[in-house]
Design a protein around this motif. Structure first.
Motif, mmCIF file in Angstrom:
data_model
loop_
_atom_site.group_PDB
_atom_site.id
_atom_site.type_symbol
_atom_site.label_atom_id
_atom_site.label_comp_id
_atom_site.label_asym_id
_atom_site.label_seq_id
_atom_site.Cartn_x
_atom_site.Cartn_y
_atom_site.Cartn_z
ATOM 1 N N MET A 1 8.717 -24.222 -13.423
ATOM 2 C CA MET A 1 9.063 -24.082 -12.172
ATOM 3 C C MET A 1 8.287 -23.117 -11.492
ATOM 4 O O MET A 1 7.847 -22.131 -11.943
ATOM 5 C CB MET A 1 10.398 -23.843 -11.911
ATOM 6 N N LYS A 2 7.557 -23.610 -10.354
ATOM 7 C CA LYS A 2 6.802 -22.599 -9.534
ATOM 8 C C LYS A 2 7.343 -21.575 -9.132
ATOM 9 O O LYS A 2 8.605 -21.666 -8.433
ATOM 10 C CB LYS A 2 6.151 -23.551 -8.219
ATOM 11 N N SER A 3 6.495 -20.357 -9.115
ATOM 12 C CA SER A 3 7.270 -19.097 -8.796
ATOM 13 C C SER A 3 7.666 -18.700 -7.287
ATOM 14 O O SER A 3 8.229 -18.232 -6.858
ATOM 15 C CB SER A 3 6.737 -17.916 -9.542
ATOM 16 N N GLY A 4 6.505 -19.481 -6.633
ATOM 17 C CA GLY A 4 6.701 -19.621 -5.032
ATOM 18 C C GLY A 4 5.259 -18.932 -4.545
ATOM 19 O O GLY A 4 4.733 -18.131 -5.113
ATOM 20 N N CYS A 5 5.382 -18.895 -3.229
ATOM 21 C CA CYS A 5 4.127 -18.435 -2.686
ATOM 22 C C CYS A 5 4.370 -17.179 -2.287
ATOM 23 O O CYS A 5 5.395 -16.463 -2.481
ATOM 24 C CB CYS A 5 4.106 -18.851 -1.139
ATOM 25 N N GLU A 6 3.285 -16.214 -2.131
ATOM 26 C CA GLU A 6 3.366 -14.757 -1.961
ATOM 27 C C GLU A 6 3.903 -14.843 -0.453
ATOM 28 O O GLU A 6 3.632 -15.576 0.645
ATOM 29 C CB GLU A 6 1.932 -14.117 -1.807
ATOM 30 N N ARG A 38 20.976 -9.123 0.708
ATOM 31 C CA ARG A 38 21.330 -10.148 -0.266
ATOM 32 C C ARG A 38 20.913 -11.475 0.407
ATOM 33 O O ARG A 38 20.107 -12.417 -0.096
ATOM 34 C CB ARG A 38 22.672 -10.142 -0.775
ATOM 35 N N LEU A 39 21.657 -11.913 1.778
ATOM 36 C CA LEU A 39 21.157 -13.046 2.519
ATOM 37 C C LEU A 39 19.570 -13.196 2.709
ATOM 38 O O LEU A 39 19.101 -14.060 2.655
ATOM 39 C CB LEU A 39 21.957 -12.699 3.485
ATOM 40 N N LEU A 40 18.953 -11.969 3.126
ATOM 41 C CA LEU A 40 17.644 -11.942 3.384
ATOM 42 C C LEU A 40 16.777 -12.211 2.133
ATOM 43 O O LEU A 40 15.798 -13.223 2.204
ATOM 44 C CB LEU A 40 17.054 -10.804 4.194
ATOM 45 N N GLU A 41 16.990 -11.589 1.097
ATOM 46 C CA GLU A 41 16.177 -11.880 -0.044
ATOM 47 C C GLU A 41 16.541 -13.361 -0.452
ATOM 48 O O GLU A 41 15.508 -14.029 -0.952
ATOM 49 C CB GLU A 41 16.933 -11.021 -1.362
ATOM 50 N N GLN A 45 13.317 -16.032 -0.613
ATOM 51 C CA GLN A 45 13.041 -16.570 -1.820
ATOM 52 C C GLN A 45 13.170 -18.432 -1.642
ATOM 53 O O GLN A 45 12.077 -18.814 -2.187
ATOM 54 C CB GLN A 45 14.029 -16.525 -2.971
ATOM 55 N N LEU A 46 13.730 -18.629 -1.037
ATOM 56 C CA LEU A 46 13.784 -20.125 -0.550
ATOM 57 C C LEU A 46 12.342 -20.709 0.382
ATOM 58 O O LEU A 46 11.698 -21.575 0.098
ATOM 59 C CB LEU A 46 15.067 -20.838 0.314
ATOM 60 N N ILE A 47 12.176 -19.955 1.270
ATOM 61 C CA ILE A 47 10.849 -19.872 1.980
ATOM 62 C C ILE A 47 9.624 -19.804 1.091
ATOM 63 O O ILE A 47 8.695 -20.833 1.075
ATOM 64 C CB ILE A 47 10.901 -18.890 2.962
ATOM 65 N N SER A 48 9.826 -18.971 0.236
ATOM 66 C CA SER A 48 8.612 -18.838 -0.874
ATOM 67 C C SER A 48 8.591 -20.081 -1.590
ATOM 68 O O SER A 48 7.306 -20.389 -1.970
ATOM 69 C CB SER A 48 8.739 -17.498 -1.556
ATOM 70 N N GLN A 49 9.618 -20.515 -2.096
ATOM 71 C CA GLN A 49 9.443 -21.547 -3.192
ATOM 72 C C GLN A 49 9.263 -23.016 -2.291
ATOM 73 O O GLN A 49 8.727 -23.935 -3.070
ATOM 74 C CB GLN A 49 10.712 -21.911 -4.041
ATOM 75 N N VAL A 83 2.916 -17.063 2.476
ATOM 76 C CA VAL A 83 3.864 -17.508 3.444
ATOM 77 C C VAL A 83 3.910 -16.134 4.523
ATOM 78 O O VAL A 83 3.969 -15.072 3.926
ATOM 79 C CB VAL A 83 5.167 -17.948 3.132
ATOM 80 N N GLU A 84 3.408 -16.131 5.692
ATOM 81 C CA GLU A 84 3.393 -14.999 6.580
ATOM 82 C C GLU A 84 4.788 -14.963 7.483
ATOM 83 O O GLU A 84 4.720 -15.651 8.505
ATOM 84 C CB GLU A 84 2.093 -15.075 7.165
#
Length: 101
Positions: A1-6, A38-41, A45-49, A83-84
């Protein structure tokens, strides 16, 4: 699984985050502060992936918006490998105050 964008924070977004955290610390409990963190994290994570999962912002076609809570929306741009985060916007403000560069 892709770890996600920075995930990269702009100075404006970082300032928004600090203002939000300061407000929560001053007006709410430690429990609420942890809940927000927790909500922000989780949302970041969802945005990154899956950066294209959230809709484009109304007037800014290259900017996406993810509602974090009733009070807060995250605005961000998808780059080739990152992701900026542009703004952590307080939805109770006048939308004309939204700064996206």
């Amino acid at each position: 699984m892709k770890s996600g964008c920075e995930v990269i924070w702009t100075d404006e977004a970082y300032k928004n985050l600090n203002n939000t955290l300061t407000y929560i610390e001053g007006h709410w409990s430690e429990k609420e502060l942890r809940k927000f963190a927790r909500l922000l994290e989780k949302q970041l994570q969802l945005i990154s992936q899956r950066p294209l999962i959230f809709p484009e912002a109304f007037k800014h076609k290259d900017v996406r918006r993810a509602v974090l809570s009733r009070q807060t929306t995250i605005y961000y741009k998808v780059k080739s490998d990152s992701v900026e985060i542009l703004s952590l916007f307080d939805n109770r403000q006048d939308p004309r105050k939204l700064k996206m560069k």
